[in-house]
Design a protein around this motif. Structure first.
Motif, mmCIF file in Angstrom:
data_model
loop_
_atom_site.group_PDB
_atom_site.id
_atom_site.type_symbol
_atom_site.label_atom_id
_atom_site.label_comp_id
_atom_site.label_asym_id
_atom_site.label_seq_id
_atom_site.Cartn_x
_atom_site.Cartn_y
_atom_site.Cartn_z
ATOM 1 N N SER A 3 1.119 -1.461 -0.370
ATOM 2 C CA SER A 3 0.139 0.247 0.118
ATOM 3 C C SER A 3 0.677 1.136 -0.398
ATOM 4 N N TYR A 19 2.827 9.311 -3.115
ATOM 5 C CA TYR A 19 1.718 9.853 -4.209
ATOM 6 C C TYR A 19 2.106 10.316 -5.637
ATOM 7 N N ARG A 32 -3.508 0.773 -10.179
ATOM 8 C CA ARG A 32 -4.778 1.185 -9.645
ATOM 9 C C ARG A 32 -6.055 1.023 -9.362
ATOM 10 N N GLY A 34 -10.063 1.318 -8.656
ATOM 11 C CA GLY A 34 -10.556 2.334 -8.314
ATOM 12 C C GLY A 34 -9.233 3.306 -7.668
ATOM 13 N N ARG A 35 -10.221 3.902 -6.007
ATOM 14 C CA ARG A 35 -9.139 4.468 -5.930
ATOM 15 C C ARG A 35 -8.438 4.435 -5.037
ATOM 16 N N ARG A 36 -7.479 2.811 -5.092
ATOM 17 C CA ARG A 36 -6.910 1.974 -4.175
ATOM 18 C C ARG A 36 -5.737 2.753 -4.840
ATOM 19 N N ILE A 37 -4.676 2.858 -4.280
ATOM 20 C CA ILE A 37 -2.724 2.550 -5.530
ATOM 21 C C ILE A 37 -2.349 1.463 -4.460
#
Length: 114
Positions: A3, A19, A32, A34-37
């Motif tokens: 994460s 980020y 990526r 969805g909104r998760r990286i």
């Protein structure tokens, strides 16, 4: 897979920096969802390897060694004056105190003044 928080701990930087590094034109590839990286462990390790600066250290060391030999042989400015028949005045600038400097004096409350 790592994460953003885990990647920031591995890199020793803030999550905001991670980020930025994961931006579309950034140096660390990411996934990526969805909104998760998330990051692959190999990508983080490869980025760390690319940040090594051992070559720069070698260049700096060779640069420092070359300046020592230049100082020993005389500076370009010194040789310029010698060619024109003028003997340069060599004065040590670091050993002498500047004449306009004032020594510090301690005041009764423990602070210093000039």
């Amino acid at each position: 897979m790592l994460s953003v928080i885990e990647a920031s701990k591995r890199l020793g930087v803030s999550p905001r920096t991670v980020y930025d590094l994961a931006a579309p034109a950034g140096p660390i590839p990411c996934h990526r969802i969805g909104r998760r990286i998330i990051f692959a462990e190999e990508d983080i390790q490869e980025y760390l390897r690319s940040c090594r600066y051992t070559e720069i250290k070698r260049e700096v060391a060779s640069f420092l060694n070359s300046t020592v030999s230049l100082r020993a042989s005389g500076s370009g400015l010194e040789s310029y004056f010698r060619k024109r028949g003028r003997e340069p005045k060599l004065t040590p600038t670091t050993d002498k105190k500047r004449p306009d400097s004032t020594p510090l004096q301690l005041v009764s409350n423990g602070t210093s003044t000039r």
